[in-house]
Scaffold this motif. Structure first.
Motif, PDB file in Angstrom:
ATOM      1  N   VAL A  80      39.700 -10.556  11.803  1.00 22.42           N
ATOM      2  CA  VAL A  80      38.526 -11.158  11.177  1.00 22.42           C
ATOM      3  C   VAL A  80      37.333 -10.299  11.566  1.00 22.42           C
ATOM      4  N   LYS A  81      36.689  -9.694  10.581  1.00 17.65           N
ATOM      5  CA  LYS A  81      35.622  -8.735  10.890  1.00 17.65           C
ATOM      6  C   LYS A  81      34.382  -9.017  10.055  1.00 17.65           C
ATOM      7  N   ARG A  82      33.302  -9.350  10.724  1.00 16.92           N
ATOM      8  CA  ARG A  82      32.023  -9.573  10.043  1.00 16.92           C
ATOM      9  C   ARG A  82      31.511  -8.243   9.480  1.00 16.92           C
ATOM     10  N   LEU A  83      31.054  -8.255   8.241  1.00 10.74           N
ATOM     11  CA  LEU A  83      30.568  -7.049   7.583  1.00 10.74           C
ATOM     12  C   LEU A  83      29.049  -6.956   7.677  1.00 10.74           C
ATOM     13  N   ALA A  84      28.550  -5.746   7.573  1.00 11.55           N
ATOM     14  CA  ALA A  84      27.100  -5.524   7.632  1.00 11.55           C
ATOM     15  C   ALA A  84      26.481  -5.814   6.269  1.00 11.55           C
ATOM     16  N   MET A  85      26.554  -7.059   5.865  1.00 10.20           N
ATOM     17  CA  MET A  85      26.024  -7.510   4.574  1.00 10.20           C
ATOM     18  C   MET A  85      25.191  -8.764   4.807  1.00 10.20           C
ATOM     19  N   SER A  86      23.928  -8.715   4.430  1.00  8.32           N
ATOM     20  CA  SER A  86      23.074  -9.886   4.591  1.00  8.32           C
ATOM     21  C   SER A  86      23.142 -10.803   3.367  1.00  8.32           C
ATOM     22  N   VAL A  87      23.744 -10.290   2.285  1.00  2.00           N
ATOM     23  CA  VAL A  87      23.837 -11.055   1.037  1.00  2.00           C
ATOM     24  C   VAL A  87      25.273 -11.546   0.851  1.00  2.00           C
ATOM     25  N   PRO A  88      25.486 -12.848   0.708  1.00  2.00           N
ATOM     26  CA  PRO A  88      26.831 -13.382   0.476  1.00  2.00           C
ATOM     27  C   PRO A  88      27.217 -13.274  -0.997  1.00  2.00           C
ATOM     28  N   SER A  89      27.643 -12.088  -1.396  1.00  2.00           N
ATOM     29  CA  SER A  89      27.941 -11.818  -2.804  1.00  2.00           C
ATOM     30  C   SER A  89      29.175 -12.574  -3.287  1.00  2.00           C
ATOM     31  N   HIS A  90      29.227 -12.804  -4.593  1.00  2.31           N
ATOM     32  CA  HIS A  90      30.407 -13.335  -5.273  1.00  2.31           C
ATOM     33  C   HIS A  90      30.856 -14.690  -4.725  1.00  2.31           C
ATOM     34  N   CYS A  91      29.877 -15.545  -4.435  1.00  2.00           N
ATOM     35  CA  CYS A  91      30.207 -16.917  -4.069  1.00  2.00           C
ATOM     36  C   CYS A  91      29.157 -17.838  -4.683  1.00  2.00           C
ATOM     37  N   SER A  92      29.354 -19.131  -4.547  1.00  2.00           N
ATOM     38  CA  SER A  92      28.509 -20.109  -5.237  1.00  2.00           C
ATOM     39  C   SER A  92      27.047 -20.050  -4.801  1.00  2.00           C
ATOM     40  N   LEU A  93      26.751 -19.438  -3.663  1.00  2.00           N
ATOM     41  CA  LEU A  93      25.361 -19.296  -3.230  1.00  2.00           C
ATOM     42  C   LEU A  93      24.570 -18.389  -4.171  1.00  2.00           C
ATOM     43  N   MET A  94      25.276 -17.637  -5.013  1.00  2.00           N
ATOM     44  CA  MET A  94      24.639 -16.732  -5.973  1.00  2.00           C
ATOM     45  C   MET A  94      24.485 -17.363  -7.360  1.00  2.00           C
ATOM     46  N   ARG A  95      24.758 -18.662  -7.489  1.00  2.00           N
ATOM     47  CA  ARG A  95      24.730 -19.293  -8.812  1.00  2.00           C
ATOM     48  C   ARG A  95      23.332 -19.224  -9.433  1.00  2.00           C
ATOM     49  N   GLY A  96      22.292 -19.479  -8.652  1.00  2.00           N
ATOM     50  CA  GLY A  96      20.932 -19.406  -9.174  1.00  2.00           C
ATOM     51  C   GLY A  96      20.575 -17.999  -9.608  1.00  2.00           C
ATOM     52  N   ALA A  97      20.988 -16.999  -8.829  1.00  2.00           N
ATOM     53  CA  ALA A  97      20.747 -15.601  -9.197  1.00  2.00           C
ATOM     54  C   ALA A  97      21.473 -15.260 -10.483  1.00  2.00           C
ATOM     55  N   SER A  98      22.668 -15.809 -10.657  1.00  3.15           N
ATOM     56  CA  SER A  98      23.443 -15.564 -11.870  1.00  3.15           C
ATOM     57  C   SER A  98      22.727 -16.094 -13.100  1.00  3.15           C
ATOM     58  N   ASP A  99      22.146 -17.274 -12.994  1.00  5.06           N
ATOM     59  CA  ASP A  99      21.422 -17.860 -14.134  1.00  5.06           C
ATOM     60  C   ASP A  99      20.247 -16.981 -14.542  1.00  5.06           C
ATOM     61  N   LYS A 100      19.537 -16.423 -13.563  1.00 11.03           N
ATOM     62  CA  LYS A 100      18.390 -15.563 -13.868  1.00 11.03           C
ATOM     63  C   LYS A 100      18.848 -14.218 -14.430  1.00 11.03           C
ATOM     64  N   LEU A 101      19.964 -13.711 -13.922  1.00  6.73           N
ATOM     65  CA  LEU A 101      20.509 -12.464 -14.461  1.00  6.73           C
ATOM     66  C   LEU A 101      20.949 -12.660 -15.910  1.00  6.73           C
ATOM     67  N   ALA A 102      21.514 -13.825 -16.213  1.00  5.63           N
ATOM     68  CA  ALA A 102      21.943 -14.110 -17.589  1.00  5.63           C
ATOM     69  C   ALA A 102      20.764 -14.056 -18.553  1.00  5.63           C
ATOM     70  N   GLU A 103      19.601 -14.489 -18.107  1.00  8.70           N
ATOM     71  CA  GLU A 103      18.404 -14.431 -18.960  1.00  8.70           C
ATOM     72  C   GLU A 103      18.045 -12.981 -19.284  1.00  8.70           C
ATOM     73  N   ALA A 104      18.167 -12.103 -18.297  1.00  8.73           N
ATOM     74  CA  ALA A 104      17.876 -10.683 -18.531  1.00  8.73           C
ATOM     75  C   ALA A 104      18.943 -10.045 -19.413  1.00  8.73           C
ATOM     76  N   LEU A 105      20.194 -10.397 -19.192  1.00  8.18           N
ATOM     77  CA  LEU A 105      21.280  -9.851 -19.997  1.00  8.18           C
ATOM     78  C   LEU A 105      21.148 -10.221 -21.469  1.00  8.18           C
ATOM     79  N   ALA A 106      20.603 -11.399 -21.726  1.00  7.37           N
ATOM     80  CA  ALA A 106      20.453 -11.864 -23.112  1.00  7.37           C
ATOM     81  C   ALA A 106      19.487 -10.996 -23.908  1.00  7.37           C
ATOM     82  N   LYS A 107      18.656 -10.237 -23.230  1.00 11.00           N
ATOM     83  CA  LYS A 107      17.612  -9.458 -23.897  1.00 11.00           C
ATOM     84  C   LYS A 107      18.010  -8.004 -24.164  1.00 11.00           C
TER      85      LYS A 107
END
Length: 308
Positions: free
Chosen positions: A187-214
């Motif tokens: 079990v090895k902690r990675l040098a990443m401050s952002v928890p990518s690809h999990c539900s904590l990114m759901r809000g970021a995903s919604d905002k990215l979808a708005e940009a993708l639509a354009k």
């Protein structure tokens, strides 16, 4: 022979990346990216400092540009086209640019925004990522589900027995204390401050979808299986939806590589800096040849194989 080009994601960046290739497309593409973004990406990649290059909102456009630069040089060799392209996480954007689905300038702005949204989604010091080695995918799912406190979810199914999970710090601390007793070899902690690809990114995903639509999205010239489900898409809305969902859903890299092999692809060339994907691919499937294109030797070897 059928081959696929694969584009690496975050973690493959380094100061001076791709300089060993010594080809004009590298400086040209980094310069073009600097003009689009309005800051000197070329200087950052060449000189650093590494701490600045490793900031998520800087890393993502830098790696995108590196992947596209390597692709442009590969294309200039006049070789037969790949049967497919794919990218790991952020690398999916480079694959779509190379396949003619996304405009390079649009993609640069998108991934810069993507990095900013990811960094802003979770306060610094409250989330992260951990690698788990030695457990099957289903066992990692069950381990995450058994966490008594905080978000803990599979984020990258990278290879058999090698899964990265993401979540809140208190959940990762629990994993540090209990992972081995529940079956993990490491079990090895990675040098990443952002928890990518999990539900904590759901809000970021919604905002990215708005940009993708354009932005304009075209049908890729070759299949590009998405991280979301290892399935390629040809319609613009489907591609946009897959890119948005990718931000909070796990990267299914094992499934992606196995799918490429099932299509009769025998050679995988990592198009960009580093050899991370080469290492993962060797763990995923026997009978596949994986080569990194980051230096002249690898590039020459791959080109010779395609020429036959």
């Amino acid at each position: 022979m059928k081959y696929a080009l694969l584009f690496p994601g975050q973690g493959s960046q380094s100061v001076g990346m791709l300089a060993a290739l010594g080809v004009p497309e590298i400086a040209q593409t980094f310069g073009e990216a600097s003009d689009v973004l309005g800051w000197d990406l070329a200087k950052l990649v060449k000189e650093g400092p590494a701490e600045e290059l490793n900031r998520t909102e800087k890393t993502q456009p830098a790696l995108l540009a590196a992947g596209v630069a390597a692709w442009r040089h590969w294309k200039s060799l006049g070789l037969a086209a790949p049967a497919a392209m794919a990218g790991h996480s952020l690398g999916e954007y480079a694959a779509l640019v190379a396949a003619g689905s996304l405009d390079f300038a649009d993609a640069l702005k998108l991934v810069e925004l993507r990095g900013q949204l990811m960094q802003a989604a979770v306060p610094a010091g409250t989330g992260g990522m951990t690698a788990i080695v030695g457990m099957e995918d289903a066992a990692v799912d069950a381990l995450c589900a058994s966490c008594p406190d905080g978000v803990l979810e599979p984020a990258n199914f990278n290879a058999p027995g090698q899964v990265v999970v993401a979540g809140e710090i208190r959940a990762l601390d629990w994993l540090d204390a209990n992972g081995k007793s529940k079956g993990a070899r490491m079990v090895k902690r990675l040098a990443m401050s952002v928890p990518s690809h999990c539900s904590l990114m759901r809000g970021a995903s919604d905002k990215l979808a708005e940009a993708l639509a354009k932005i304009v999205v075209k049908t890729p010239s070759v299949p590009v299986p998405h991280n979301l489900d290892a399935t390629s898409r040809s319609d613009a809305d489907g591609i946009r939806a897959a890119l948005a969902a990718q931000l909070y859903q796990p990267v299914r890299w094992t499934q992606t590589v196995q799918g490429l092999q099932a299509q009769g692809i025998t050679h995988l060339f990592e198009c960009g800096p580093g050899k991370v994907l080469v290492g993962l691919n060797k763990r995923i499937a026997d009978g596949l040849t994986s080569i990194a294109l980051e230096d002249p030797a690898g590039l020459a070897q791959a080109a010779q194989l395609v020429r036959g």
